[in-house]
Enzyme design. Structure first.
Site, PDB file in Angstrom:
ATOM      1  N   VAL A 170       4.167  12.281  -1.963  1.00  0.00           N
ATOM      2  CA  VAL A 170       3.525  10.974  -1.825  1.00  0.00           C
ATOM      3  C   VAL A 170       4.361  10.040  -2.691  1.00  0.00           C
ATOM      4  CG1 VAL A 170       1.431   9.627  -2.178  1.00  0.00           C
ATOM      5  CG2 VAL A 170       1.266  12.007  -1.422  1.00  0.00           C
ATOM      6  N   PRO A 171       5.203   9.206  -2.074  1.00  0.00           N
ATOM      7  CA  PRO A 171       6.342   8.573  -2.759  1.00  0.00           C
ATOM      8  C   PRO A 171       6.033   7.414  -3.706  1.00  0.00           C
ATOM      9  CG  PRO A 171       6.234   7.800  -0.506  1.00  0.00           C
ATOM     10  CD  PRO A 171       5.161   8.854  -0.643  1.00  0.00           C
ATOM     11  N   CYS A 172       5.407   7.704  -4.831  1.00  0.00           N
ATOM     12  CA  CYS A 172       5.165   6.662  -5.827  1.00  0.00           C
ATOM     13  C   CYS A 172       6.457   6.196  -6.484  1.00  0.00           C
ATOM     14  CB  CYS A 172       4.159   7.134  -6.877  1.00  0.00           C
ATOM     15  SG  CYS A 172       4.630   8.653  -7.731  1.00  0.00           S
ATOM     16  N   HIS A 173       7.550   6.968  -6.338  1.00  0.00           N
ATOM     17  CA  HIS A 173       8.834   6.546  -6.900  1.00  0.00           C
ATOM     18  C   HIS A 173       9.382   5.312  -6.197  1.00  0.00           C
ATOM     19  CE1 HIS A 173       9.888   9.357  -3.615  1.00  0.00           C
ATOM     20  NE2 HIS A 173      10.957   8.590  -3.450  1.00  0.00           N
TER      21      HIS A 173
END
Length: 204
Positions: A170-173
């Site tokens: 889940v791409p919080c970056h």
């Protein structure tokens, strides 16, 4: 004599006797067959360091960087999800494969079943929007907040990203500050830079 039981080659490589490795495999198989494993986990190597992967019957429930303390993460899972937690690498083969493909530049979107039980309320709403930020792109905390039911909750978006139980997948970056600077990341600033640079690179 093997007696038909698989040997945990990683355990043998780490110095564990083959007989002990076979016993471990036998106990693991029995626990799995009897439905005694609620949380399976394994550790995989990656360009951002060792990653702990944990999954339930519902799907991948946790991805953790080494800096989070894998033992502490496992203890938290035991208290919040179930104490029936066991290292069962095969149950996370698909997650490990997709992560390998991602780091090799061959995967742009994860297709794993996910278990979001560790994120509720507004945090879960934020996480649901993060995959909408495409591979190779970024969005500000304010832009993500605008997608939610609380468009002014920019700081809460930052908190949701900081507490994301499934980073990478889940791409919080991909969430950055409004001034374009990368900002903080649960895996550390170097890991965030590596991931964003990986996604910005030309297709292989």
């Amino acid at each position: 004599m093997n007696h038909g039981l698989p040997v945990d080659l990683a355990a043998v490589a780490a110095g564990e006797a083959p007989a002990v490795a076979r016993l471990r495999a036998s106990l693991l198989a029995a626990a799995s067959a009897d439905g005694l494993i609620d949380v399976a986990y394994r550790v995989v190597e990656s360009p951002v360091g060792p990653l702990l992967l944990a999954g339930t019957e519902a799907g991948l429930v946790r991805v953790a960087f080494a800096r989070e303390g894998h033992d502490a993460v496992l203890a938290a899972l035991a208290s919040t999800v179930s104490p029936r937690i066991l290292r069962a690498p095969a149950r996370l083969d698909e997650a490990a494969r997709e992560l390998d493909e991602y780091f090799a530049g061959r995967r742009r979107r994860f297709e794993l079943p996910l278990d979001f039980r560790l994120a509720g309320g507004f945090r879960r709403e934020v996480l649901a929007h993060l995959p909408e930020i495409g591979y190779g792109h970024t969005a500000s905390y304010a832009a993500v907040a605008a997608l939610t039911s609380s468009p002014r909750a920019v700081r809460a978006v930052g908190t949701a990203c900081a507490r994301n139980p499934l980073p990478l997948v889940v791409p919080c970056h991909r969430v950055v500050r409004s001034d374009g600077s990368r900002g903080a990341y649960v895996g550390g600033a170097e890991a965030k830079a590596l991931l964003l640079d990986l996604e910005a690179a030309p297709p292989r």
